[in-house]
Design a protein around this motif. Structure first.
Motif, PDB file in Angstrom:
ATOM      1  N   TRP A 290      -3.747  -5.789   4.768  1.00  0.00           N
ATOM      2  CA  TRP A 290      -3.848  -4.349   5.168  1.00  0.00           C
ATOM      3  C   TRP A 290      -4.733  -3.858   4.117  1.00  0.00           C
ATOM      4  N   GLU A 341      -7.903  -0.688   7.587  1.00  0.00           N
ATOM      5  CA  GLU A 341      -8.277  -2.022   8.317  1.00  0.00           C
ATOM      6  C   GLU A 341      -7.073  -2.989   8.211  1.00  0.00           C
ATOM      7  N   LEU A 342      -7.251  -3.966   9.256  1.00  0.00           N
ATOM      8  CA  LEU A 342      -6.020  -5.029   9.321  1.00  0.00           C
ATOM      9  C   LEU A 342      -6.547  -6.437   9.545  1.00  0.00           C
ATOM     10  N   LEU A 347      -9.266  -1.112  11.712  1.00  0.00           N
ATOM     11  CA  LEU A 347      -8.014  -0.838  12.712  1.00  0.00           C
ATOM     12  C   LEU A 347      -8.521  -1.008  14.261  1.00  0.00           C
ATOM     13  N   HIS A 351      -3.697  -0.229  17.037  1.00  0.00           N
ATOM     14  CA  HIS A 351      -3.033  -0.434  15.923  1.00  0.00           C
ATOM     15  C   HIS A 351      -3.051   0.881  14.979  1.00  0.00           C
ATOM     16  N   PHE A 353      -6.057   3.113  14.874  1.00  0.00           N
ATOM     17  CA  PHE A 353      -7.412   3.709  14.599  1.00  0.00           C
ATOM     18  C   PHE A 353      -7.388   5.341  14.702  1.00  0.00           C
ATOM     19  N   CYS A 355      -6.656   5.581  11.236  1.00  0.00           N
ATOM     20  CA  CYS A 355      -5.808   5.402  10.029  1.00  0.00           C
ATOM     21  C   CYS A 355      -4.228   5.467  10.413  1.00  0.00           C
ATOM     22  N   LYS A 369       1.164   5.537  13.609  1.00  0.00           N
ATOM     23  CA  LYS A 369      -0.315   5.357  13.905  1.00  0.00           C
ATOM     24  C   LYS A 369      -0.970   6.577  13.922  1.00  0.00           C
TER      25      LYS A 369
END
Length: 377
Positions: A290, A341-342, A347, A351, A353, A355, A369
């Motif tokens: 992450w 980011e992942l 992201l 997942h 986005f 943040c 999420k």
């Protein structure tokens, strides 16, 4: 319709029905059930913390282990419970039904224990498979019945303690086990341990990475968007349009006022990269890389003190976990991230986005999420 004959206790002379078998299987069942209860209680307290409760952010894998143990112990309890009930099966139909007050308490505790145990294990197994054929709120009911189950276990042990003590005492060498039909006592116990072990190995890959390739019944793998499973998609949460809007901003509310950040402004802040596991209440867990803004960095940027409690709100309005609370132990930890980011990529929408929260040693349901607002207390 012909009525099935009631089992005659005197006809069941196989070693599998001996008190020594019942006591040993019961001992292991008590261990697995107690493990389930304690780890489940921890998970409940993390999600609904009273003022006195403290859950640390380190080690980062702590919740992954406790919740993995919860599910693995539950799976192991299923064959142990069936073996335990089979060992006492003839006694369940003994007559008279009630011989004394202690006997009545014993039979009632067995009834309550069996019903509560079957409910917990059945609903728990369906929950890890994310199959919900009921209308009640699973966490609350599962938690309440767990207290019933552990209470009935304690009552049952108290009533049967003299019998348990005698049964667990090693048989003298000059007093061999009497011959009986069917499996020997050791044969039945070995078969029970083997069945429980196979059940664990077949499913534990969901939470134990080393077993992932041999767990044929594992309900989660590393497959998924950006190499990580998704429990709830952006479409199911109803946030697709709001999350992709170019006008999206993160609001951070402090005692000094409200400050907003665009996605570009968040990316301009110092970034932290960390490998952290995401561990779900269903027992599966997966590590990932992450990258995002560490909470101490973010709080300092808005003039707040790292270690303050932060209320996190999502763009998701209708979900049960659209709001979560990050305690001070986590907001002071440099590995608690507002992730952008992942696994080296921006992201994915599913997942979280633009943040999301990723904090060490936290249940997945609290790793909110599609974050839209942070309120510093």
């Amino acid at each position: 319709m012909k009525r099935l004959p009631v089992p005659d206790e005197e006809r069941f002379t196989a070693a599998a029905h001996s008190p020594r078998v019942t006591a040993r299987v019961g001992l292991w069942l008590a261990i697995t059930f107690t493990t389930c209860f304690v780890t489940g209680l921890l998970s409940h307290l993390i999600q609904h913390p009273p003022e006195w409760f403290l859950w640390p952010s380190r080690p980062i894998w702590l919740y992954r282990v406790t919740q993995g143990l919860h599910v693995v112990a539950g799976v192991a309890s299923i064959p142990l419970l069936l073996a335990k009930l089979w060992s006492v099966y003839p006694k369940l139909f003994g007559k008279p039904l009630v011989r004394s007050i202690p006997h009545a308490v014993e039979r009632l505790s067995i009834l309550v224990l069996s019903a509560a145990a079957f409910f917990e294990l059945t609903t728990g197994l369906l929950n890890v498979a994310q199959n919900y054929p009921w209308t009640f709120y699973f966490p609350q009911v599962h938690y309440a019945v767990a207290w019933v189950a552990i209470g009935s276990i304690l009552v049952h042990i108290a009533v049967k303690l003299p019998v348990i003590r005698r049964a667990l005492t090693r048989r003298p060498a000059d007093d061999p086990e009497p011959p009986s039909a069917g499996l020997s006592r050791r044969g039945f116990l070995r078969t029970t341990w083997l069945t429980a072990g196979v059940s664990v190995v077949a499913t534990a890959g969901a939470t134990v990475p080393l077993l992932r390739n041999v767990s044929g019944l594992s309900w989660r793998t590393g497959n998924g968007t950006q190499g990580l499973p998704v429990n709830r998609t952006a479409t199911a949460a109803g946030v697709v349009q709001a999350a992709q809007a170019t006008t999206w901003q993160l609001s951070v509310v402090t005692s000094a006022g409200t400050r907003t950040f665009s996605l570009a402004e968040l990316r301009a802040l110092p970034q932290t990269t960390a490998e952290l596991p995401i561990a779900c209440v269903e027992g599966w867990s997966q590590s990932a890389i992450w990258r995002g803004v560490a909470f101490p960095t973010l709080l300092t940027a808005v003039g707040a003190q790292p270690g303050a409690t932060v209320r996190v709100s999502s763009l998701e309005r209708s979900g049960l976990y659209g709001v979560s609370v990050l305690p001070g132990e986590h907001t002071a930890d440099a590995l608690t991230l507002l992730a952008l980011e992942l696994n080296g990529e921006v992201l994915d929408l599913d997942h979280g986005f633009p943040c999301r929260i990723i904090a060490p040693s936290r249940p997945g349901v609290l790793q909110t999420k599609w974050v839209s607002k942070l309120e510093v207390w």
